[in-house]
Structure formats: C-alpha cells, structure tokens
Design a protein around this motif. Structure first.
Motif, PDB file in Angstrom:
ATOM      1  N   LEU A  49     -60.577  16.243 -36.977  1.00  0.00           N
ATOM      2  CA  LEU A  49     -60.639  16.620 -35.744  1.00  0.00           C
ATOM      3  C   LEU A  49     -61.979  17.707 -35.500  1.00  0.00           C
ATOM      4  CD1 LEU A  49     -57.016  16.276 -34.712  1.00  0.00           C
ATOM      5  CD2 LEU A  49     -58.731  14.672 -33.928  1.00  0.00           C
ATOM      6  N   ARG A  50     -62.453  17.465 -34.124  1.00  0.00           N
ATOM      7  CA  ARG A  50     -63.152  18.720 -33.691  1.00  0.00           C
ATOM      8  C   ARG A  50     -62.507  19.184 -32.404  1.00  0.00           C
ATOM      9  NH1 ARG A  50     -68.779  17.955 -34.467  1.00  0.00           N
ATOM     10  NH2 ARG A  50     -69.084  19.801 -33.167  1.00  0.00           N
ATOM     11  N   PRO A  51     -62.496  20.144 -32.133  1.00  0.00           N
ATOM     12  CA  PRO A  51     -61.834  20.662 -30.857  1.00  0.00           C
ATOM     13  C   PRO A  51     -62.808  21.009 -29.679  1.00  0.00           C
ATOM     14  CG  PRO A  51     -61.889  22.745 -32.405  1.00  0.00           C
ATOM     15  CD  PRO A  51     -62.610  21.384 -33.163  1.00  0.00           C
ATOM     16  N   LEU A  67     -62.958  22.773 -25.855  1.00  0.00           N
ATOM     17  CA  LEU A  67     -62.441  23.410 -24.758  1.00  0.00           C
ATOM     18  C   LEU A  67     -62.526  22.520 -23.539  1.00  0.00           C
ATOM     19  CD1 LEU A  67     -63.279  27.215 -25.426  1.00  0.00           C
ATOM     20  CD2 LEU A  67     -61.451  25.970 -26.590  1.00  0.00           C
ATOM     21  N   PHE A 110     -57.546  22.505 -24.149  1.00  0.00           N
ATOM     22  CA  PHE A 110     -58.524  21.929 -25.211  1.00  0.00           C
ATOM     23  C   PHE A 110     -58.227  20.556 -25.345  1.00  0.00           C
ATOM     24  CE2 PHE A 110     -55.787  21.545 -28.911  1.00  0.00           C
ATOM     25  CZ  PHE A 110     -54.658  22.496 -28.356  1.00  0.00           C
ATOM     26  N   TYR A 122     -58.687  17.288 -28.663  1.00  0.00           N
ATOM     27  CA  TYR A 122     -59.447  17.170 -29.929  1.00  0.00           C
ATOM     28  C   TYR A 122     -60.227  15.848 -29.791  1.00  0.00           C
ATOM     29  CZ  TYR A 122     -56.902  20.864 -32.613  1.00  0.00           C
ATOM     30  OH  TYR A 122     -56.551  21.787 -32.945  1.00  0.00           O
ATOM     31  N   GLU A 178     -73.344  18.759 -31.007  1.00  0.00           N
ATOM     32  CA  GLU A 178     -73.157  20.277 -30.942  1.00  0.00           C
ATOM     33  C   GLU A 178     -73.279  21.066 -29.392  1.00  0.00           C
ATOM     34  OE1 GLU A 178     -72.431  20.933 -33.755  1.00  0.00           O
ATOM     35  OE2 GLU A 178     -73.165  19.269 -34.658  1.00  0.00           O
ATOM     36  N   SER A 222     -70.003  24.719 -27.426  1.00  0.00           N
ATOM     37  CA  SER A 222     -69.092  25.657 -27.718  1.00  0.00           C
ATOM     38  C   SER A 222     -69.493  26.735 -26.918  1.00  0.00           C
ATOM     39  CB  SER A 222     -69.070  26.141 -28.939  1.00  0.00           C
ATOM     40  OG  SER A 222     -70.173  26.674 -29.452  1.00  0.00           O
ATOM     41  N   LEU A 249     -62.805  34.729 -20.646  1.00  0.00           N
ATOM     42  CA  LEU A 249     -61.910  34.262 -21.523  1.00  0.00           C
ATOM     43  C   LEU A 249     -61.405  35.277 -22.363  1.00  0.00           C
ATOM     44  CD1 LEU A 249     -61.023  31.460 -22.764  1.00  0.00           C
ATOM     45  CD2 LEU A 249     -62.664  32.147 -24.773  1.00  0.00           C
ATOM     46  N   ASP A 259     -75.280  27.288 -40.389  1.00  0.00           N
ATOM     47  CA  ASP A 259     -75.439  26.066 -40.855  1.00  0.00           C
ATOM     48  C   ASP A 259     -74.245  25.594 -41.681  1.00  0.00           C
ATOM     49  OD1 ASP A 259     -76.349  27.370 -42.750  1.00  0.00           O
ATOM     50  OD2 ASP A 259     -77.973  26.126 -43.156  1.00  0.00           O
ATOM     51  N   TRP A 263     -69.743  25.277 -42.405  1.00  0.00           N
ATOM     52  CA  TRP A 263     -68.578  24.902 -41.383  1.00  0.00           C
ATOM     53  C   TRP A 263     -67.535  25.545 -41.859  1.00  0.00           C
ATOM     54  CZ3 TRP A 263     -68.600  20.585 -37.658  1.00  0.00           C
ATOM     55  CH2 TRP A 263     -69.630  20.288 -37.186  1.00  0.00           C
ATOM     56  N   LEU A 288     -63.267  25.018 -41.972  1.00  0.00           N
ATOM     57  CA  LEU A 288     -62.452  23.938 -41.913  1.00  0.00           C
ATOM     58  C   LEU A 288     -61.004  24.327 -41.939  1.00  0.00           C
ATOM     59  CD1 LEU A 288     -62.892  20.553 -43.368  1.00  0.00           C
ATOM     60  CD2 LEU A 288     -60.867  21.419 -44.051  1.00  0.00           C
ATOM     61  N   PRO A 314     -57.064  26.227 -30.250  1.00  0.00           N
ATOM     62  CA  PRO A 314     -58.437  26.445 -30.292  1.00  0.00           C
ATOM     63  C   PRO A 314     -58.993  27.635 -29.353  1.00  0.00           C
ATOM     64  CG  PRO A 314     -58.136  24.142 -30.584  1.00  0.00           C
ATOM     65  CD  PRO A 314     -57.012  24.591 -30.140  1.00  0.00           C
ATOM     66  N   LEU A 348     -59.332  30.633 -30.837  1.00  0.00           N
ATOM     67  CA  LEU A 348     -60.287  30.883 -32.029  1.00  0.00           C
ATOM     68  C   LEU A 348     -61.643  31.362 -31.374  1.00  0.00           C
ATOM     69  CD1 LEU A 348     -59.624  27.980 -34.328  1.00  0.00           C
ATOM     70  CD2 LEU A 348     -58.328  30.062 -33.972  1.00  0.00           C
ATOM     71  N   ALA A 349     -61.911  30.870 -30.402  1.00  0.00           N
ATOM     72  CA  ALA A 349     -63.241  31.280 -29.550  1.00  0.00           C
ATOM     73  C   ALA A 349     -63.216  32.728 -29.573  1.00  0.00           C
ATOM     74  CB  ALA A 349     -63.465  30.581 -28.310  1.00  0.00           C
ATOM     75  N   SER A 378     -66.978  29.932 -34.204  1.00  0.00           N
ATOM     76  CA  SER A 378     -67.619  28.878 -33.280  1.00  0.00           C
ATOM     77  C   SER A 378     -67.156  27.545 -33.513  1.00  0.00           C
ATOM     78  CB  SER A 378     -69.217  28.951 -33.881  1.00  0.00           C
ATOM     79  OG  SER A 378     -69.753  27.696 -33.624  1.00  0.00           O
ATOM     80  N   LEU A 379     -66.544  27.166 -32.352  1.00  0.00           N
ATOM     81  CA  LEU A 379     -65.815  25.819 -32.377  1.00  0.00           C
ATOM     82  C   LEU A 379     -67.008  24.531 -32.572  1.00  0.00           C
ATOM     83  CD1 LEU A 379     -63.484  25.922 -29.424  1.00  0.00           C
ATOM     84  CD2 LEU A 379     -63.081  26.745 -31.663  1.00  0.00           C
ATOM     85  N   ALA A 380     -68.154  24.935 -32.530  1.00  0.00           N
ATOM     86  CA  ALA A 380     -69.199  23.760 -32.802  1.00  0.00           C
ATOM     87  C   ALA A 380     -69.494  23.722 -34.211  1.00  0.00           C
ATOM     88  CB  ALA A 380     -70.462  24.021 -32.423  1.00  0.00           C
ATOM     89  N   ARG A 381     -68.677  24.432 -35.182  1.00  0.00           N
ATOM     90  CA  ARG A 381     -68.747  24.491 -36.527  1.00  0.00           C
ATOM     91  C   ARG A 381     -67.332  24.580 -37.038  1.00  0.00           C
ATOM     92  NH1 ARG A 381     -73.046  22.531 -38.900  1.00  0.00           N
ATOM     93  NH2 ARG A 381     -74.957  22.724 -37.470  1.00  0.00           N
ATOM     94  N   LEU A 382     -66.447  24.082 -36.307  1.00  0.00           N
ATOM     95  CA  LEU A 382     -64.893  23.986 -36.953  1.00  0.00           C
ATOM     96  C   LEU A 382     -64.547  22.572 -37.001  1.00  0.00           C
ATOM     97  CD1 LEU A 382     -62.566  25.686 -37.364  1.00  0.00           C
ATOM     98  CD2 LEU A 382     -61.862  25.348 -34.996  1.00  0.00           C
ATOM     99  N   LEU A 383     -63.955  22.289 -38.210  1.00  0.00           N
ATOM    100  CA  LEU A 383     -63.142  21.227 -38.131  1.00  0.00           C
ATOM    101  C   LEU A 383     -61.791  21.433 -38.252  1.00  0.00           C
ATOM    102  CD1 LEU A 383     -64.943  18.861 -40.807  1.00  0.00           C
ATOM    103  CD2 LEU A 383     -64.722  18.345 -38.088  1.00  0.00           C
ATOM    104  N   VAL A 384     -60.951  20.746 -37.588  1.00  0.00           N
ATOM    105  CA  VAL A 384     -59.503  20.721 -37.738  1.00  0.00           C
ATOM    106  C   VAL A 384     -59.067  19.444 -38.243  1.00  0.00           C
ATOM    107  CG1 VAL A 384     -57.257  21.016 -36.512  1.00  0.00           C
ATOM    108  CG2 VAL A 384     -59.246  22.318 -35.846  1.00  0.00           C
TER     109      VAL A 384
END
Lengths: 572, 235
Positions: free
Chosen positions: A418-420, A422, A432, A434, A446, A449, A481, B77, B79, B81, B91, B94-95, B100-106
């Motif tokens: 998953l990618r989170p 917001l 949020f 997923y 991209e 965020s 935030l 560049d 990630w 995980l 999440p 985390l911010a 960076s949520l753009a570089r996060l995989l859950v």
C-alpha cells in the motif's frame, strides 16, 4: 446523424463449442442438441443451450441428468467463457471490414458504428445483410439491427432474437433515421440493458412496452427504479451520448495447452507454464510490447476454470521475473481442484487454510488440471532503456522496486502492498487512506505528499497556553499539521478505558487501560473534534495527549456525548 | 580453477568472510541527528546492517526513532518500507517525523512469518533504503537471514522489538529504549546500548528531541546540533 449496427449472437457459446470441440464432418453430430455445462459440486449443471436443445425444453439451470432425459441424443461440453471472449474478439476484428469503429460487448454482441459507410455497401440494409451472412458462414447465427443510437439498436437486436424458437429469417431490423422513439415504443423494456429485477418490477406494474415507459413522468422514475433506467432510456433516445469504443486492433498474446490427463504435480505444471510463458514473451518481443497484466486460466475437470490475474507494478519484459511471480501464485493455489489456499488478503490471521481446502475436495475424485491458458491481458509499448556497452546493465532503482512490489503482491495479495495518502478530514481515523500499489500503476503518482492535510479544527484549541509556535516551517499547511500532535500508531478501534478527571470534561489525572493503571504526569489538550450531523453517526471527542508517570505517551479521548473515555493511539 | 586463488574451499570461505567484514566496516553510517545517540554509536547507524530497538512500553518513542532514522537513510530516490503487521500505522504522524509519504510503502502481511519474508525481500532490494519492522522478538536464524539481505541490498533494517528476551541475534546494534517524562512537545527516552559491533555496551544516556515539527525534510539537514539545540531552547 449517427447510425449504429448491433449484431447480437445469442447462441455464440454453443456455436463456438460446436466448432471447437467437434470435427465438422459428422453431419449427424452437428444436428444433435448441444448444451454447455458447469460443474456445481458433484453435479453438472446446464449453463447454456443451443436452439435445438432449447426446443426440446432444456433451460439453463437444470442438471445434466434432467437434460439427458429431455433430449436423448444430447451432447454436453464444458462451458468456457474465456474462450468465448477470445472468439468474440476475433469476430470483432472480422467486423472491421464493415466499419473502422467496432466494439465487442461480452458475452455475445458486437456494436458497429456505420455512420457514412452506407454508400460503400449500397445502403445500410446491405451492410446488415452482409454482416449476418458473413457471421452465418462462420457458424454464428446473428440478429442485426440498425438505429440512431447504441441503445436503440441494442434493444431492437436483443428483442428480435427469438428466445427459444429458431428462425434465421427476418434477421435484420431497421429503425429509420429520426424515428427512434417510434421504433422503440412496441419493444419490451428488457431491451434497455437494465437489471432483471427492474424489468420484473416494471412487468408487475403493467409496463410491458418501452412506449408505456415513455409516457410515465421521467422525474419520478429514478426514485422507484433506480437511476440506471433513466440513463438507459436517455441513451436509447439519443438524449445522452453513447459512443462505440474502438476496438483494440490486436488480440492479446495468448498461449494454451491441454494436458493428456489431469495433472496435479506442481513441478510439471510450472514447467508447462514456463513453456507457455516463453511463447507469450516471444509474441511480445515480436510486437514490441511489455507485459502489464497476465491472466493465467487453470482448467479443471470438475470445477469451473479459475483465473489467476497477475498484475505487474511496472511494465516488464523480464521473463524470469514473471515466471517467478507465476510460480509463487501457483504454489498458493490448490492444483487438485479445490479452492485457492490464499486467494485474497481477506483471510484473517491464523486461518486454517488446509481445513477449508479439504472441505472442498470432498467431492472431487479425479484431481488435477486439464489445461492451462496464459493471456497477456494488458500490455504497453516497450520503451527500451539505453543499455550499457560493456557492463551487464543493472536494473535501475525504480525498476527493482517494481520487481519487489510484484513479488510482495504475488505472495500477500495486492491489498497488502500500500501507499498512504493523506485526506483532508479532521476525523483522525479518516485523515488518510491507502492505495494499492500494484497492477500496472505507480510511478506517476508522486508529488502529492507536499500538499498535506490542512486539518481544520472544528472548535476551540484551549491548549494555546502550552502550545508553542511551530519552528520555521515553509509550508503553511505543514505548519498547521505540525501543531497537531498525532500518534504513530492509531488503533483501528478505540479501546474503552477508565479515567479520573478532577474537573468534569477536564484533563484526566489517572487512567486504567488494558489491565494496567497509569497515574498521569501530564495531559495536553483538549483538542476537540466534531463531525457534522450529515456524516452519519455523530462524533464529538475531546482528545488529550497524556504522559504517564513512566513517560509513556498515549492519545486518549473523551466522548463528550457518551461520557466515556477511550484509548485511541500510542505515541510509539 | 584459476591460479592464485586458494584451493581449499574452507580458505576461500574465510577469505570471503573477511572481505565481507571489511566491506561492512566501510559502510556509511546514517546519523540520527540526535547528538548523544550518534556519539554512542560512533557516528550513527551502520547501513547494510540490521539494528534492533527494544521497547517494552507501547508508548515509548521507539517507532518514532526508527522512522526518523529511516527517513534520514532514504534520500530523494530511495524508499522506506514499513511492515505494518499490527495494522495500526498512522501515516499523518509520519509526515510530522519527516518521512516523505511519496517514498513510503506500507506492507500489511497477515502472518508473522510473512512479515519476516517481506523484510528479507525488501532489504535485498536496491531501491529500498530502510525497512522498519515492529515485532515481538526474533530468533537467530531469521536475524542472520535479515543481516545477509541487508548486506546484499546495502540497506538499513530497523527492528522494533517489544520483547527483550530471546537468544542472541546477528543485529549490528541493539538498543534498549525506555520512556522518560519530558516537557510538552518533546520526546525523551533513556537509551542503553546493549550490543554494538565495535566497542562495548555503554552506560545508559538520555536522548531528547522536539516532537513534531521537523518540517524540513530530514535528509536535507546535516547532523545539525545547533538547530536541534535552538529548537529545544525555544520549546
């Protein structure tokens, strides 16, 4: 004025089966009634019937035994929707000779936009006649209709095909330009592509023709029959535009094999799958395509075929990678003919998968796969990167992430990677969501965020005294935030706790949760969060960030409506 | 066999082992940005290795610390995980930690065995800078596999353990994190280095950082003591 030709082939599955499963030379066999069956448990249930079988009184849903009793010379073949779909796609490509705009609508209909093609064929009736004759010569009985809209042509074609009776005459219906509603009026509502239960309800109300329906006040229809009915009506009348999607010109690369005897041995099946895969990749190579989704259809003797859909996070040409993913999926499937062991991520933790499988296997005496079909369901154009001249190329960072995602998704299911994102919502558990990171997307998602949730605070922030200004934050939304404390771990379901507060609705000084007692050293808050009445269950909470004497920090809230305290998260 | 190579397979194996150890010595370190911790760890967390943070208390800030370090390990560049076995990661927090949520995989595996498998696969992947895995405990065999995977992928494995008991593992460092009461909007913990690759375990020391507003992406900031001190003073 647009003109749409609709070609409806009600017997496509049986005709396809007759053509596939049968040498055409035995004329006597071709005259025998045919049914397609689907195994349900130990019984074979009739799924589709040919006109002759229908004339003998066989209806879909009866068991094969009953069907044999009704028609002694009956032939039964397995139902195979995947094959039907391939044949329909092939017929759609054949229909490109009529017009460049052809759409195949599963399971049995073709739509052709013949606007402006009449002159080439000497009138639109000729186009329809040629189409019907051409399909007949390939062994498919078709009913054609031409009208101004997709919906009207559809209705004419569907309702003109006799349910049961078999006559190839009068197979072309024309609605002259501009007379759509007149042509639709005498037809039954089932031609409108609406849900069967809506048809039934209309029938109960005595609405047996589309003309009756047109006389009803349009505004009152959605409340009684759903919004789909009005949309279909408007589409049929041309009030709402509906186009013919153009055909994907190439059929997807596919490879297929049939085993001599059912096989349940994983190694043998894997070897066969890899053989098919190399044929698929050879086709991809020839056509300069990269794979994005692979469908693997497993054919069983006793149960319907299973489709394993294998989505790739990035388009790929790496055969070994795909082979490994496929092997991973095949390992999880029970190849003897039961259910998949780990079909979806919905299986709860610790579920005894083996027990379920054995339950299904009970009525399956001859286990194994009888055949295998691989279809490259989604492909994209292959853009080769620049290779290195001297060194073997190392895959780029992003590509190797795609490989990782594929591998994780293949084993855990696509819902587990998953990618989170917001979401701008001030109810904490909704702030949020997923997104699944698999099946061909990603990479382009991209840059979102930066725009963080601007948490609107519903009401007061009493803690201003203890609140310190955020340090130099360039982004105002970041600043907003940052001032709101949020825990790293948020319980999916808040846990009720006991709490003691010196003042009603004030900060607590002592809590007890999960069997332990915590005297509190500090409680920062409250942060009040309320939701609007229009969002369903009312939420009114005062959140406190509390520090225990030991230094642990929890996020708790006081439900001001229910007057109870809950633990909602850990500042872990 | 090529001339000049040791013929004895045992010798070859030892040579490979020495080479691998030398490589690890040269591996870069990821500074946590917390001066006391970085000093105790000789500059930070070694990459291409697995580290364990042991926190028995749920409300200690061990997850935050691990995510902070992971965010610093990931540059633009690569990630991060997070393996979310308890399914409760939040999440939005985390911010605030600079991830960076753009570089996060859950990844949310259902079984504990799958979690270790995911961790191993992710550590091997070159595109992943750091993997954070909360779990109860880990045995020696799994730990060894994770360590080898981290070496193969030159990545940072951060295991947040809730249970200190259990046999020895192959982690490069093991830290015990205990919560401490702190002023508002700061986090404080007592850290004890239980195990370290070079050097002996040390005395417990106190680590403190301001809680949320690491609003500048963490990797853009060098190990900035002055800034951290200023923020502390202002809080």
């Amino acid at each position: 004025m647009r003109r749409i030709l609709c070609l409806h082939m009600p017997y496509l599955p049986t005709e396809r089966a007759r053509r596939d499963g049968w040498p055409a030379d035995s004329a006597a066999a071709a005259a025998r009634p045919l049914v397609l069956t689907r195994p349900v448990g130990a019984a074979q249930v009739v799924e589709k019937v040919c006109p002759r079988a229908a004339a003998a009184g066989i209806r879909p849903g009866v068991t094969l035994g009953q069907a044999h009793a009704l028609a002694p010379g009956l032939v039964a073949l397995p139902d195979d929707p995947a094959r039907d779909r391939l044949v329909l796609d092939r017929l759609a490509r054949w229909a490109l000779r009529l017009s460049p705009q052809v759409q195949a609508v599963a399971p049995d209909t073709l739509l052709v936009d013949i606007t402006g093609c009449q002159l080439l064929f000497g009138g639109e009736a000729n186009i329809a006649r040629q189409a019907v004759a051409g399909l007949a010569s390939q062994g498919f009985e078709a009913y054609a209709a031409i009208a101004d809209t997709v919906g009207a042509a559809w209705a004419l074609a569907i309702t003109s095909s006799p349910a049961g009776a078999w006559n190839a005459s009068a197979a072309v219906h024309l609605a002259p330009p501009g007379q759509t509603s007149a042509a639709l009026a005498p037809l039954p509502p089932r031609g409108l592509r609406i849900e069967p239960h809506v048809v039934e309800r209309l029938d109960q109300l005595g609405v047996r023709k589309i003309g009756d329906l047109l006389m009803l006040p349009r505004a009152a229809l959605p409340a009684r029959f759903g919004s789909q009915l009005v949309l279909r009506l408007q589409q049929a009348l041309g009030e709402v535009y509906e186009g013919v999607a153009s055909l994907q010109p190439d059929e997807p690369p596919a490879a297929r094999t049939v085993f001599e005897a059912p096989i349940a041995d994983l190694r043998a099946i894997r070897a066969a799958a890899e053989e098919l895969l190399s044929r698929i990749f050879a086709q991809l190579q020839r056509r300069a395509l990269a794979l994005r989704q692979l469908d693997c259809v497993l054919y069983y003797e006793r149960i319907p075929p299973r489709v394993l859909a294998l989505g790739l996070a990035r388009a790929s040409r790496a055969q070994q990678h795909v082979a490994r993913l496929l092997a991973e999926r095949l390992e999880q499937v029970d190849l003897t003919g039961g259910q998949a062991v780990d079909d979806s991520a919905s299986a709860p933790c610790g579920l005894d998968a083996g027990r379920i499988v054995s339950g299904v296997q009970r009525f399956d005496p001859t286990p194994g796969l009888t055949g295998l079909l691989l279809v490259a369901r989604a492909t994209s154009r292959w853009r080769p990167g620049q290779g290195a001249l001297f060194e073997p190329t190392e895959p780029g960072a992003d590509e190797s992430l795609g490989v990782l995602i594929d591998r994780l998704a293949a084993r855990l299911g696509p819902g587990a990677v998953l990618r989170p994102r917001l979401v701008d919502d001030h109810q904490p558990e909704l702030a949020f969501r997923y997104e699944q990171e698999s099946a061909g997307i990603g990479g382009q998602k991209e840059s979102r965020s930066g725009t963080l949730t601007r948490s609107r605070r519903a009401a007061r922030t009493d803690s201003a005294a203890g609140e310190r200004p955020a340090t130099a934050a360039p982004d105002p939304s970041q600043e907003a935030l940052a001032r709101l404390p949020r825990p790293v771990r948020l319980l999916a379901r808040p846990v009720p706790i006991r709490a003691i507060a010196l003042v009603p609705d004030g900060p607590p000084t002592w809590i007890a949760c999960r069997g332990r007692e915590y005297p509190l050293a500090d409680a920062a808050g409250p942060e009040r969060i309320e939701t609007g009445w229009w969002r369903g269950p009312d939420v009114r909470r005062d959140y406190f960030r509390v520090t225990t004497e030991q230094g642990e920090q929890f996020w708790i809230f006081h439900d001001t409506a229910a007057r109870t305290w809950f633990l909602h998260g850990y500042f872990a | 066999m090529l001339p000049g190579r040791p013929r004895n397979p045992r010798l070859a194996q030892l040579a490979e082992q020495i080479r691998r150890m030398q490589r690890r010595g040269a591996a870069p370190r990821v500074a946590s940005g917390l001066p006391a911790l970085d000093a105790a760890l000789d500059g930070g967390f070694v990459t291409a290795a697995v580290h364990e943070l042991v926190a028995a208390a749920a409300g200690a800030a061990a997850h935050s610390l691990a995510l902070r370090v992971a965010a610093r390990a990931a540059n633009r560049d690569r990630w991060v995980l997070y393996i979310d076995t308890p399914q409760d990661l939040y999440p939005p927090a985390l911010a605030q930690l600079g991830v960076s949520l753009a570089r996060l995989l859950v990844v949310r595996p259902w079984r504990a065995g799958d979690a270790l498998w995911v961790c191993e696969q992710a550590l091997q992947c070159r595109a992943v800078a750091a993997v954070v895995l909360p779990l109860r405990s880990v045995d020696a065999l799994a730990s060894r596999r994770l360590q080898l995977a981290a070496e193969a992928g030159r990545s940072l494995g951060l295991l947040v353990r809730s249970d200190e008991r259990g046999g020895p593992t192959f982690a490069a460092t093991r830290l015990r994190c205990e919560p401490l009461r702190a002023a508002r909007h700061t986090r404080r913990m007592r850290v004890t280095v239980l195990k370290q690759q070079e050097g002996a375990p040390g005395e417990p020391f106190v680590v403190e950082w301001p809680d949320a507003p690491d609003s500048v992406p963490a990797h853009a900031v060098p190990a900035d003591r002055a800034g951290a001190a200023r923020r502390l003073a202002s809080g």
